[in-house]
Design a protein around this motif. Structure first.
Motif, PDB file in Angstrom:
ATOM      1  N   SER A 270       0.949  -1.136  -0.217  1.00 57.97           N
ATOM      2  CA  SER A 270       0.116  -0.183   0.021  1.00 57.97           C
ATOM      3  C   SER A 270       0.995   1.259  -0.085  1.00 57.97           C
ATOM      4  O   SER A 270       2.199   1.183   0.196  1.00 57.97           O
ATOM      5  CB  SER A 270      -1.021   0.046   1.155  1.00 57.97           C
ATOM      6  OG  SER A 270       0.031   0.144   2.332  1.00 57.97           O
ATOM      7  N   GLY A 271       0.347   2.480  -0.446  1.00 60.48           N
ATOM      8  CA  GLY A 271       0.974   3.661  -0.586  1.00 60.48           C
ATOM      9  C   GLY A 271       1.768   3.866   0.980  1.00 60.48           C
ATOM     10  O   GLY A 271       2.965   4.489   0.765  1.00 60.48           O
TER      11      GLY A 271
ATOM     12  N   MET B 292       2.747   1.931   3.098  1.00 64.80           N
ATOM     13  CA  MET B 292       3.889   0.893   3.410  1.00 64.80           C
ATOM     14  C   MET B 292       5.182   1.294   2.581  1.00 64.80           C
ATOM     15  O   MET B 292       6.019   1.195   3.017  1.00 64.80           O
ATOM     16  CB  MET B 292       3.577  -0.494   3.089  1.00 64.80           C
ATOM     17  CG  MET B 292       2.780  -1.210   4.133  1.00 64.80           C
ATOM     18  SD  MET B 292       3.678  -1.289   5.626  1.00 64.80           S
ATOM     19  CE  MET B 292       4.479  -2.820   5.354  1.00 64.80           C
TER      20      MET B 292
ATOM     21  N   ALA C  48       1.019  11.927  -1.056  1.00 65.97           N
ATOM     22  CA  ALA C  48      -0.010  11.048  -1.826  1.00 65.97           C
ATOM     23  C   ALA C  48      -0.808   9.963  -0.941  1.00 65.97           C
ATOM     24  O   ALA C  48      -1.300   9.117  -1.298  1.00 65.97           O
ATOM     25  CB  ALA C  48       0.969  10.440  -2.853  1.00 65.97           C
ATOM     26  N   LEU C  49      -0.587  10.276   0.282  1.00 68.57           N
ATOM     27  CA  LEU C  49      -0.975   9.286   1.351  1.00 68.57           C
ATOM     28  C   LEU C  49      -2.291   9.756   2.036  1.00 68.57           C
ATOM     29  O   LEU C  49      -2.735  10.977   2.108  1.00 68.57           O
ATOM     30  CB  LEU C  49      -0.077   9.024   2.321  1.00 68.57           C
ATOM     31  CG  LEU C  49       1.259   8.514   1.931  1.00 68.57           C
ATOM     32  CD1 LEU C  49       2.153   8.343   3.249  1.00 68.57           C
ATOM     33  CD2 LEU C  49       1.215   7.248   1.170  1.00 68.57           C
ATOM     34  N   ASP C  50      -3.259   8.958   2.430  1.00 66.83           N
ATOM     35  CA  ASP C  50      -4.254   9.331   3.077  1.00 66.83           C
ATOM     36  C   ASP C  50      -3.763   9.602   4.668  1.00 66.83           C
ATOM     37  O   ASP C  50      -2.900   9.135   5.131  1.00 66.83           O
ATOM     38  CB  ASP C  50      -5.434   8.376   3.127  1.00 66.83           C
ATOM     39  CG  ASP C  50      -4.948   6.882   3.528  1.00 66.83           C
ATOM     40  OD1 ASP C  50      -4.536   6.653   4.539  1.00 66.83           O
ATOM     41  OD2 ASP C  50      -4.643   5.981   2.598  1.00 66.83           O
ATOM     42  N   VAL C  51      -4.816  10.175   5.355  1.00 69.24           N
ATOM     43  CA  VAL C  51      -4.448  10.707   6.814  1.00 69.24           C
ATOM     44  C   VAL C  51      -3.894   9.580   7.684  1.00 69.24           C
ATOM     45  O   VAL C  51      -3.040  10.004   8.510  1.00 69.24           O
ATOM     46  CB  VAL C  51      -5.513  11.489   7.505  1.00 69.24           C
ATOM     47  CG1 VAL C  51      -5.648  12.851   6.863  1.00 69.24           C
ATOM     48  CG2 VAL C  51      -7.005  10.626   7.138  1.00 69.24           C
ATOM     49  N   VAL C  52      -4.375   8.340   7.737  1.00 72.98           N
ATOM     50  CA  VAL C  52      -4.011   7.382   8.625  1.00 72.98           C
ATOM     51  C   VAL C  52      -2.484   7.006   8.162  1.00 72.98           C
ATOM     52  O   VAL C  52      -1.876   6.936   9.101  1.00 72.98           O
ATOM     53  CB  VAL C  52      -5.071   6.226   8.667  1.00 72.98           C
ATOM     54  CG1 VAL C  52      -4.367   5.297   9.705  1.00 72.98           C
ATOM     55  CG2 VAL C  52      -6.366   6.663   8.956  1.00 72.98           C
TER      56      VAL C  52
ATOM     57  N   GLN D 286      -0.444   8.684   6.392  1.00 72.40           N
ATOM     58  CA  GLN D 286       0.443   9.760   6.638  1.00 72.40           C
ATOM     59  C   GLN D 286       0.825   9.979   8.134  1.00 72.40           C
ATOM     60  O   GLN D 286       1.895  10.073   8.563  1.00 72.40           O
ATOM     61  CB  GLN D 286      -0.485  11.244   6.474  1.00 72.40           C
ATOM     62  CG  GLN D 286      -0.074  12.396   6.846  1.00 72.40           C
ATOM     63  CD  GLN D 286      -0.620  13.642   6.237  1.00 72.40           C
ATOM     64  OE1 GLN D 286      -0.391  13.980   5.236  1.00 72.40           O
ATOM     65  NE2 GLN D 286      -1.443  14.225   7.290  1.00 72.40           N
ATOM     66  N   ARG D 287      -0.106   9.723   9.185  1.00 69.49           N
ATOM     67  CA  ARG D 287       0.360   9.447  10.405  1.00 69.49           C
ATOM     68  C   ARG D 287       1.372   8.505  10.893  1.00 69.49           C
ATOM     69  O   ARG D 287       2.358   8.756  11.586  1.00 69.49           O
ATOM     70  CB  ARG D 287      -0.860   9.505  11.382  1.00 69.49           C
ATOM     71  CG  ARG D 287      -0.615   9.651  12.865  1.00 69.49           C
ATOM     72  CD  ARG D 287      -1.871   9.365  13.740  1.00 69.49           C
ATOM     73  NE  ARG D 287      -1.253   9.124  15.196  1.00 69.49           N
ATOM     74  CZ  ARG D 287      -2.095   8.902  16.241  1.00 69.49           C
ATOM     75  NH1 ARG D 287      -3.455   8.861  15.889  1.00 69.49           N
ATOM     76  NH2 ARG D 287      -1.792   8.617  17.342  1.00 69.49           N
ATOM     77  N   ALA D 288       1.208   7.336  10.341  1.00 70.81           N
ATOM     78  CA  ALA D 288       2.171   6.376  10.409  1.00 70.81           C
ATOM     79  C   ALA D 288       3.414   6.452   9.983  1.00 70.81           C
ATOM     80  O   ALA D 288       4.657   6.408  10.822  1.00 70.81           O
ATOM     81  CB  ALA D 288       1.613   5.054   9.801  1.00 70.81           C
TER      82      ALA D 288
ATOM     83  N   LEU E  56       4.754   9.763   9.578  1.00 72.33           N
ATOM     84  CA  LEU E  56       5.403  10.721  10.004  1.00 72.33           C
ATOM     85  C   LEU E  56       5.904  10.387  11.591  1.00 72.33           C
ATOM     86  O   LEU E  56       6.789  10.764  11.815  1.00 72.33           O
ATOM     87  CB  LEU E  56       4.407  11.936  10.345  1.00 72.33           C
ATOM     88  CG  LEU E  56       3.893  12.577   8.870  1.00 72.33           C
ATOM     89  CD1 LEU E  56       2.923  13.762   9.116  1.00 72.33           C
ATOM     90  CD2 LEU E  56       5.229  13.243   8.638  1.00 72.33           C
ATOM     91  N   GLU E  57       4.905   9.486  12.221  1.00 67.34           N
ATOM     92  CA  GLU E  57       5.522   8.945  13.274  1.00 67.34           C
ATOM     93  C   GLU E  57       6.972   8.067  13.376  1.00 67.34           C
ATOM     94  O   GLU E  57       7.588   8.021  14.077  1.00 67.34           O
ATOM     95  CB  GLU E  57       4.230   7.881  14.072  1.00 67.34           C
ATOM     96  CG  GLU E  57       3.353   8.830  14.627  1.00 67.34           C
ATOM     97  CD  GLU E  57       2.259   7.932  15.147  1.00 67.34           C
ATOM     98  OE1 GLU E  57       2.075   6.777  15.010  1.00 67.34           O
ATOM     99  OE2 GLU E  57       1.343   8.769  15.946  1.00 67.34           O
TER     100      GLU E  57
ATOM    101  N   ILE F  85       1.128  19.445   9.773  1.00 63.35           N
ATOM    102  CA  ILE F  85       2.151  18.428   9.860  1.00 63.35           C
ATOM    103  C   ILE F  85       3.312  19.157  10.664  1.00 63.35           C
ATOM    104  O   ILE F  85       3.831  18.495  11.471  1.00 63.35           O
ATOM    105  CB  ILE F  85       2.802  17.765   8.456  1.00 63.35           C
ATOM    106  CG1 ILE F  85       1.475  17.158   7.984  1.00 63.35           C
ATOM    107  CG2 ILE F  85       3.967  17.174   8.713  1.00 63.35           C
ATOM    108  CD1 ILE F  85       1.676  16.323   6.464  1.00 63.35           C
TER     109      ILE F  85
ATOM    110  N   SER G 212      -6.143  10.937  13.499  1.00 63.86           N
ATOM    111  CA  SER G 212      -4.805  10.988  12.405  1.00 63.86           C
ATOM    112  C   SER G 212      -4.799  12.499  11.824  1.00 63.86           C
ATOM    113  O   SER G 212      -3.838  12.686  11.220  1.00 63.86           O
ATOM    114  CB  SER G 212      -5.088   9.790  11.383  1.00 63.86           C
ATOM    115  OG  SER G 212      -5.033   8.713  12.128  1.00 63.86           O
TER     116      SER G 212
ATOM    117  N   TRP H 289      -0.019  14.172  18.501  1.00 60.88           N
ATOM    118  CA  TRP H 289      -0.582  12.816  18.448  1.00 60.88           C
ATOM    119  C   TRP H 289       0.018  11.790  19.553  1.00 60.88           C
ATOM    120  O   TRP H 289       0.911  12.160  20.089  1.00 60.88           O
ATOM    121  CB  TRP H 289      -0.080  12.270  17.053  1.00 60.88           C
ATOM    122  CG  TRP H 289      -0.596  12.800  15.896  1.00 60.88           C
ATOM    123  CD1 TRP H 289      -1.910  12.783  15.583  1.00 60.88           C
ATOM    124  CD2 TRP H 289       0.029  12.743  14.662  1.00 60.88           C
ATOM    125  NE1 TRP H 289      -2.107  13.273  14.457  1.00 60.88           N
ATOM    126  CE2 TRP H 289      -1.098  13.187  13.752  1.00 60.88           C
ATOM    127  CE3 TRP H 289       1.385  12.560  14.159  1.00 60.88           C
ATOM    128  CZ2 TRP H 289      -0.721  13.347  12.366  1.00 60.88           C
ATOM    129  CZ3 TRP H 289       1.686  12.837  12.721  1.00 60.88           C
ATOM    130  CH2 TRP H 289       0.706  13.405  11.914  1.00 60.88           C
TER     131      TRP H 289
ATOM    132  N   VAL I 175      -0.310   4.393  15.374  1.00 60.44           N
ATOM    133  CA  VAL I 175      -1.380   3.713  14.522  1.00 60.44           C
ATOM    134  C   VAL I 175      -0.742   2.465  13.863  1.00 60.44           C
ATOM    135  O   VAL I 175       0.335   2.465  13.361  1.00 60.44           O
ATOM    136  CB  VAL I 175      -1.970   4.516  13.467  1.00 60.44           C
ATOM    137  CG1 VAL I 175      -2.859   5.966  14.506  1.00 60.44           C
ATOM    138  CG2 VAL I 175      -0.832   5.453  12.698  1.00 60.44           C
TER     139      VAL I 175
END
Lengths: 352, 321
Positions: free
Chosen positions: A163-164, A166, A191-195, A197-199, A201-202, A224, B258, B268, B272
């Motif tokens: 997935s994008g 990953m 290009a990523l969706d919010v969830v 994106q959060r992963a 950035l984390e 961000i 998120s 945050w 996730v």
């Protein structure tokens, strides 16, 4: 405060020639910037403001049509300043990935679509790590993937199967493999969706904590910046207009452009009408004379139309390039300002 | 067909895509039994992550994609009937797409497409009438005819061009605007002006908007109702205040948490989990979110949850059954 990268009066312009007509795009215009070590440093700005070009110059990836017209780029390697522009390409190549690495925007086009992820990792390691056999290199990659929280089986798949989110994480794993001192990330999550994106950035934040290195993050998304950067620069039309700690910039933006930008951010739970900035950003082909923001600025006066303001410290650690601010005119309510100054001083004392 | 107050009614629409080679075919329900309605002068948001089927629904409504099953009713008439009078349908339902630089032909001046639209729909007789007509619609979005006249798309900024593409959609006086990620390519400083424009057009022209986005903050700001999609299903639907301020489905909660909130003092917490492979989630039995849900129980992996109405919000989760 030690620094890792320093730009001095850098002018990097694109020169396009077509049918005898010469066009100069002033993408990075007289930028002086110091990027301290051990920070997540954000560069914000709208599309076409030169932020990606600034990142390219930081990576010393200067190839026509991009030319450096003046200024210097310094890397601080082992307590010595290295003038990168004077290096030969072989020497630059040696610094790449070990000292400075780069996470590009679209992870889809980064990996070879007809090769498994494994072979990209091996290509990369065989080029930069000397004197190790294939098996060792492979186990090195597996170990590193595990450290950034990715299952080792991603090595055996093709890029399109991931997935994008990953795929972008794998790109980050690749960029951090040799534990570089500086990581440059160009819109790593657009290009990523919010969830996802959060992963991503984390993961970047974890890498930063683990390696204690500097991450330079370019994105237009102020949310961000608020979430993960510690210091940031705001760019407008090829120039840095404001620079300071992220918290200070959000609490009390000094430049009228930043003020607009932060006011216009929508928040969940708030329905009060918000306005966009009137007008549109200037073209970098022919930026207006004087301060590039003056045609859209409500505080502009005669000097703004004639001279370009320089980036100067207004409160400790917080710089702004604005004449009316420097004259003390574009102030929001006095109360808020006083609160800001006392609060900021506390912040700096805490940071030592 | 019973008369409803809805302008557009989507009833149990399903779209199946087949992926894979000839021998290893997999059927993926990109959209599965999706039902919702849009009232006149309503801004309805369809939210969800990429690959959740939200754009597929837009394509089915606009007729670019055939639905596999289900029914779509527009102005109390089935979409099958509308197919025979396609011209009238496109006149009433217009679209705005994500990337304004792709919606305009780069080799034609921007005003060409405006003239083409007004002549194709016989809205005016000649150029003399066309210019004030076009100018009026451009003024509604904060542009003017002189600004776009014989200018090429590359000469305009993304924000200007996106507003021009909304103005073009308004030429035919539509009652529904399908806006597929209209602000994701637009700069932050211009984003609010586009979103404000939708709110104003709703007030002034009674326009309904199907606002497809992954940006929950602008969705909250502008829309009345929201449906959150996950892997082809609507998992939560209701008034935007209820759904976003008090999310009930674990996926909506995850989505809300998120959002990079523009406040450096509220960062945050926790971390996730992301899906490794999208296809796996689509093919999962039971609740498709079970693989990532921290509250998942045994039944979540076996039974597909049904929709339940909780305080005026439709939720598709076993915890509320």
């Amino acid at each position: 405060m030690s620094r890792v990268l320093r730009l001095e009066n850098l002018k990097a312009f694109y020169v396009l020639e077509a049918w005898g007509e010469k066009k100069v795009i002033q993408a990075v215009n007289n930028v002086t910037l110091e990027i301290p070590s051990n920070e997540v440093y954000g560069i914000a700005g709208e599309s076409g403001c030169g932020k990606s070009t600034l990142l390219r110059t930081l990576f010393a990836d200067i190839e026509p049509p991009l030319y450096v017209f003046s200024g210097r780029i310094h890397y601080r390697v082992d307590d010595h300043d290295i003038d990168v522009l004077s290096l030969k390409s072989a020497e630059k190549r040696k610094l790449r990935w070990t000292y400075i690495s780069y996470i590009p925007q679209g992870s889809m086009s980064v990996f070879n679509p007809v090769k498994r992820i494994k072979s990209t990792f091996l290509d990369f390691l065989e080029d930069h790590v000397r004197g190790k056999v294939r098996e060792n290199l492979l186990s090195l990659s597996v170990e590193h993937l595990r450290r950034v929280g990715l299952p080792p089986n991603v090595l055996d798949v093709y890029p399109h199967q991931l997935s994008g989110g990953m795929r972008q994480r794998v790109a980050i794993a690749l960029a951090t493999l040799l534990r570089p001192t500086v990581i440059l990330a160009d819109e790593p999550t657009t290009a990523l969706d919010v969830v996802a994106q959060r992963a991503v950035l984390e993961l970047l934040r974890e890498v930063h904590h683990e390696l204690g290195n500097t991450i330079v993050l370019v994105t237009h998304d102020m949310g961000i910046h608020a979430q993960i950067t510690t210091r940031m620069a705001i760019m407008y039309a090829g120039r840095v207009v404001e620079e300071g700690p992220t918290k200070a910039i959000f609490a009390s933006p000094l430049h009228p452009y930043t003020q607009y930008l932060i006011q216009a951010l929508p928040h969940i739970g708030e329905k009060k009408p918000k306005e966009g900035i009137p007008g549109s950003p200037p073209s970098l082909l022919s930026p207006p004379l004087g301060c590039p923001f003056h045609p859209r600025c409500v505080f502009a006066f005669s000097l703004c139309r004639e001279k370009v303001p320089s980036l100067e410290e207004f409160v400790p650690q917080h710089k702004v390039a604005c004449f009316s601010r420097q004259r003390g005119e574009c102030v929001f309510e006095g109360e808020k300002m006083r609160r800001y100054e006392s609060k900021n001083m506390d912040d700096y004392r805490e940071r030592g | 067909m019973t008369a409803t107050e809805e302008l557009l009614q989507i009833e149990r629409v399903t779209k199946v895509f087949t992926v894979g080679s000839f021998f290893f075919k997999t059927r993926i329900n990109a959209v599965e039994n999706v039902s919702f309605g849009i009232k006149p002068a309503e801004i309805f948001t369809l939210a969800g992550e990429s690959g959740c089927g939200k754009s597929t629904i837009a394509k089915i409504i606009l007729g670019f994609e055939e639905k596999t099953a289900g029914e779509i009713v527009f102005e109390n008439e089935s979409i099958a009937h509308w197919r025979e009078k396609r011209q009238l349908f496109i006149q009433k339902v217009q679209a705005v797409f994500q990337n304004p630089f792709e919606s305009f032909n780069p080799l034609c001046a921007v005003d060409d497409i405006f003239f083409e639209t007004v002549y194709n729909f016989h809205l005016v007789q000649n150029e003399k009438e066309a210019i004030p007509f076009i100018d009026e619609r451009l003024k509604a979005v904060g542009l003017s005819f002189s600004e776009i006249h014989s200018r090429y798309p590359s000469e305009l900024s993304g924000g200007q061009l996106q507003r021009a593409s909304i103005a073009r959609a308004l030429l035919t006086n539509p009652s529904l605007l399908v806006a597929d990620e209209p602000v994701s390519m637009v700069d932050a400083s211009l984003r609010m002006s586009i979103v404000n424009l939708f709110a104003r057009l709703r007030e002034e022209m009674n326009l309904s908007v199907l606002y497809i986005t992954h940006d929950l903050a602008t969705a909250y700001y502008v829309s009345d109702r929201i449906a959150v999609m996950f892997r082809g299903n609507i998992v939560e639907m209701g008034p935007v205040e209820e759904v976003l301020l008090n999310p009930r489905h674990p996926y909506t909660q995850l989505l809300r948490d998120s959002i990079p909130e523009a406040n450096p003092h509220r960062k945050w917490k926790g971390s996730v989990r992301v899906a490794n492979v999208e296809e796996e989630e689509y093919l999962q039995k039971g609740c498709k979110f079970a693989g990532r849900c921290s509250l998942a129980e045994e039944r979540c992996r076996v039974d597909f949850p049904q929709e339940t109405l909780v305080d005026g919000v439709l939720v598709r989760c076993h915890r509320y059954n």
